[in-house]
Structure formats: structure tokens, C-alpha cells
Motif scaffolding. Structure first.
Motif, PDB file in Angstrom:
ATOM      1  N   SER A  82      50.237 -31.229  43.572  1.00  0.00           N
ATOM      2  CA  SER A  82      49.185 -31.697  42.673  1.00  0.00           C
ATOM      3  C   SER A  82      48.711 -33.091  43.069  1.00  0.00           C
ATOM      4  O   SER A  82      47.505 -33.376  43.048  1.00  0.00           O
ATOM      5  CB  SER A  82      49.692 -31.720  41.225  1.00  0.00           C
ATOM      6  N   ALA A  83      49.655 -33.960  43.421  1.00  0.00           N
ATOM      7  CA  ALA A  83      49.273 -35.304  43.857  1.00  0.00           C
ATOM      8  C   ALA A  83      48.424 -35.237  45.125  1.00  0.00           C
ATOM      9  O   ALA A  83      47.441 -35.983  45.272  1.00  0.00           O
ATOM     10  CB  ALA A  83      50.520 -36.152  44.087  1.00  0.00           C
ATOM     11  N   ALA A  84      48.794 -34.331  46.035  1.00  0.00           N
ATOM     12  CA  ALA A  84      47.982 -34.157  47.245  1.00  0.00           C
ATOM     13  C   ALA A  84      46.583 -33.676  46.875  1.00  0.00           C
ATOM     14  O   ALA A  84      45.573 -34.158  47.421  1.00  0.00           O
ATOM     15  CB  ALA A  84      48.654 -33.162  48.193  1.00  0.00           C
ATOM     16  N   GLY A  85      46.507 -32.732  45.931  1.00  0.00           N
ATOM     17  CA  GLY A  85      45.205 -32.258  45.479  1.00  0.00           C
ATOM     18  C   GLY A  85      44.386 -33.356  44.828  1.00  0.00           C
ATOM     19  O   GLY A  85      43.172 -33.466  45.046  1.00  0.00           O
ATOM     20  N   ASP A  86      45.040 -34.186  44.027  1.00  0.00           N
ATOM     21  CA  ASP A  86      44.348 -35.320  43.406  1.00  0.00           C
ATOM     22  C   ASP A  86      43.707 -36.214  44.459  1.00  0.00           C
ATOM     23  O   ASP A  86      42.547 -36.630  44.328  1.00  0.00           O
ATOM     24  CB  ASP A  86      45.336 -36.149  42.585  1.00  0.00           C
ATOM     25  N   ALA A  87      44.470 -36.525  45.486  1.00  0.00           N
ATOM     26  CA  ALA A  87      43.954 -37.403  46.533  1.00  0.00           C
ATOM     27  C   ALA A  87      42.787 -36.760  47.271  1.00  0.00           C
ATOM     28  O   ALA A  87      41.754 -37.397  47.508  1.00  0.00           O
ATOM     29  CB  ALA A  87      45.077 -37.763  47.508  1.00  0.00           C
ATOM     30  N   LEU A  88      42.931 -35.498  47.620  1.00  0.00           N
ATOM     31  CA  LEU A  88      41.870 -34.821  48.375  1.00  0.00           C
ATOM     32  C   LEU A  88      40.578 -34.720  47.578  1.00  0.00           C
ATOM     33  O   LEU A  88      39.478 -34.874  48.126  1.00  0.00           O
ATOM     34  CB  LEU A  88      42.345 -33.427  48.782  1.00  0.00           C
ATOM     35  N   LEU A  89      40.680 -34.491  46.277  1.00  0.00           N
ATOM     36  CA  LEU A  89      39.477 -34.312  45.465  1.00  0.00           C
ATOM     37  C   LEU A  89      38.715 -35.608  45.224  1.00  0.00           C
ATOM     38  O   LEU A  89      37.596 -35.569  44.710  1.00  0.00           O
ATOM     39  CB  LEU A  89      39.839 -33.657  44.126  1.00  0.00           C
ATOM     40  N   PRO A  92      34.536 -35.595  47.980  1.00  0.00           N
ATOM     41  CA  PRO A  92      33.916 -34.281  47.741  1.00  0.00           C
ATOM     42  C   PRO A  92      33.999 -33.341  48.930  1.00  0.00           C
ATOM     43  O   PRO A  92      34.089 -32.120  48.753  1.00  0.00           O
ATOM     44  CB  PRO A  92      32.460 -34.647  47.422  1.00  0.00           C
ATOM     45  N   GLN A  93      33.968 -33.876  50.154  1.00  0.00           N
ATOM     46  CA  GLN A  93      34.006 -33.001  51.323  1.00  0.00           C
ATOM     47  C   GLN A  93      35.355 -32.307  51.496  1.00  0.00           C
ATOM     48  O   GLN A  93      35.479 -31.363  52.284  1.00  0.00           O
ATOM     49  CB  GLN A  93      33.659 -33.787  52.593  1.00  0.00           C
ATOM     50  N   HIS A  94      36.363 -32.739  50.755  1.00  0.00           N
ATOM     51  CA  HIS A  94      37.690 -32.117  50.836  1.00  0.00           C
ATOM     52  C   HIS A  94      37.975 -31.237  49.620  1.00  0.00           C
ATOM     53  O   HIS A  94      39.137 -30.972  49.298  1.00  0.00           O
ATOM     54  CB  HIS A  94      38.773 -33.189  50.963  1.00  0.00           C
ATOM     55  N   PHE A  95      36.918 -30.755  48.968  1.00  0.00           N
ATOM     56  CA  PHE A  95      37.093 -29.972  47.734  1.00  0.00           C
ATOM     57  C   PHE A  95      37.925 -28.719  47.972  1.00  0.00           C
ATOM     58  O   PHE A  95      38.846 -28.417  47.199  1.00  0.00           O
ATOM     59  CB  PHE A  95      35.725 -29.591  47.155  1.00  0.00           C
ATOM     60  N   VAL A  96      37.634 -27.982  49.030  1.00  0.00           N
ATOM     61  CA  VAL A  96      38.374 -26.742  49.287  1.00  0.00           C
ATOM     62  C   VAL A  96      39.837 -27.039  49.595  1.00  0.00           C
ATOM     63  O   VAL A  96      40.743 -26.335  49.112  1.00  0.00           O
ATOM     64  CB  VAL A  96      37.718 -25.951  50.435  1.00  0.00           C
ATOM     65  N   ALA A  97      40.091 -28.088  50.370  1.00  0.00           N
ATOM     66  CA  ALA A  97      41.479 -28.461  50.658  1.00  0.00           C
ATOM     67  C   ALA A  97      42.202 -28.869  49.387  1.00  0.00           C
ATOM     68  O   ALA A  97      43.381 -28.531  49.183  1.00  0.00           O
ATOM     69  CB  ALA A  97      41.511 -29.587  51.682  1.00  0.00           C
TER      70      ALA A  97
END
Length: 224
Positions: A82-89, A92-97
Motif C-alpha cells: 500500500s505504501a508503494a502504491g501511495d508513492a506511485l500514485l 499520474p503517469q504511474h497510475f497503473v503501477a
């Protein structure tokens, strides 16, 4: 929203050596100075509350008997993803990741919550709700297949989280609510106070799930 997670549970948790104090401080800091343009500092502020929960769960897992240790490790995996997802989001270009990272977190939580009791009624209701949601709030063409798959996985996590009593029950539902608000704001129309609504329900949801791993070992059911 805080009342959905028992106030007595919160006070007990905070009182245990004050280990959740950093989480609450990090949440306050995020809401005061977080957000803004994508940057490493914005990502750090956004991730900090979940990382605080992750540390609490890892400390709790040390020396804990099975199956509680396994449960805590799976929750910790979900928090880390989840923390990784928070950082990626943040970008915007990393939305899918970011979506993929959160999908992995849901899988980790499902494995933690286990498959007993079955609660088929809740499964049908949540799956139907997810399908109705993606029909009412269609994603853009590049995400047309990914978003329904993610929605069903999120519904599955909420199903397993709500199948038995514990802090993870409101936590899973708040996580689902957070993503529903986020998706509506992204794919339908702007939501007033969107960031406050999304992040408050999200942090409370993660708190509930983390609290379930901080409960005494006897209160955690063995994953099936």
C-alpha cells in the motif's frame, strides 16, 4: 468515521507504549502540509502514516506465536505494498503501477483474513455492488479491463475482512469506500473535498486493518 473503529480499541492501542502516536502525528502532518505537486517530499508525506503502521505491525509480529505471526506478516505485506502504491500514485503517469501495488496489497490482506467463515451473502452483495459501480462509473478505454478487475479484487478483500468480527471489519469497508470516492472523482465528476474524503477514509481503513494485527494473539483467527 472514527466511531466505526471502536473508540475503546483506539484508546487501548494508543495506550500500548504510545506506539500509534507516530501514525496520528503523520496523518496530521499530511493533512496540514501534504498534497501539492508531485515530488519525493509529497510521496514521503503521503506514505508516512502507512509506514508507521507497518513498523507497529512488524514489531508486534516479533516473537508472536503462530498463527498470529503469520497473520501479522501478511498484514505487514499489505501495508508495504500500500505504501508503494501511495508513492506511485503521486505521479499520474504511474497510475497503473500504483493500481497494481494496491492489487497486491488486497491479495495480501485476503490471505491474512482467510476463508472462514464463508459469508456468501456478503460476497454476493459486494460483488454485485462492485459490478454496479464500474457500470455506473466507467473507466476510460485504456483502463476499461483493469478497473473492473481491481474493483472485484477490492470487493473480495472487503468480503474477507468483514466475514468475522475485529478491527479489520470496518477497516476493510473504509478502504473500499476510499477507493470508491477516488474512482468517482477520477472517472465521473469532481467530488467536493475529494482529497480529505479519500485520504481520511483510507488512513482509517488501514488503521483498522493494522489494529487487527495488533490485537492479542487469541483474538486473531487462524487463516484458512
Amino acid at each position: 468515521m472514527l466511531k466505526m473503529i471502536s473508540s475503546s480499541d483506539l484508546m487501548k492501542a494508543v495506550g500500548r507504549s504510545g506506539r500509534l502516536v507516530p501514525f496520528f502525528k503523520a496523518v496530521c502532518v499530511y493533512f496540514v502540509v501534504g498534497g501539492g505537486a508531485p515530488s519525493l517530499s509529497a510521496a514521503a508525506l503521503k506514505c508516512a502514516p502507512v509506514l508507521c503502521l507497518l513498523l507497529c505491525v512488524l514489531v508486534r509480529a516479533r516473537g508472536a506465536p503462530q498463527p498470529h505471526r503469520r497473520y501479522a506478516h501478511r498484514v505487514a505485506t499489505g501495508l508495504a505494498l500500500s505504501a508503494a502504491g501511495d508513492a506511485l500514485l503521486v505521479w499520474p503517469q504511474h497510475f497503473v503501477a500504483g493500481m497494481a501495488a494496491f492489487a497486491g496489497a488486497h491479495v495480501a490482506y485476503i490471505l491474512a483474513f482467510g476463508w472462514q467463515p464463508r459469508a456468501y451473502g456478503a460476497a454476493l452483495a459486494l460483488a454485485a455492488g462492485a459490478l454496479a459501480y464500474v457500470r455506473a462509473v466507467p473507466a476510460p478505454a485504456p483502463l476499461r479491463a483493469l478497473v473492473p478487475a481491481y474493483a472485484l479484487l477490492l470487493a473480495a478483500m472487503a468480503w474477507r475482512g468483514t466475514a468475522r468480527a475485529g478491527a479489520q471489519r470496518p477497516g476493510a469497508l473504509l478502504f473500499l469506500l476510499s477507493d470508491a470516492i477516488l474512482g468517482y472523482g477520477l472517472f465521473a465528476e469532481p467530488v467536493p473535498y475529494n482529497q480529505a474524503l479519500v485520504m481520511s477514509t483510507y488512513y482509517l481503513g488501514q488503521l483498522g486493518i493494522a489494529l487487527s494485527a495488533l490485537e492479542p494473539a487469541r483474538a486473531v483467527a487462524a487463516p484458512q
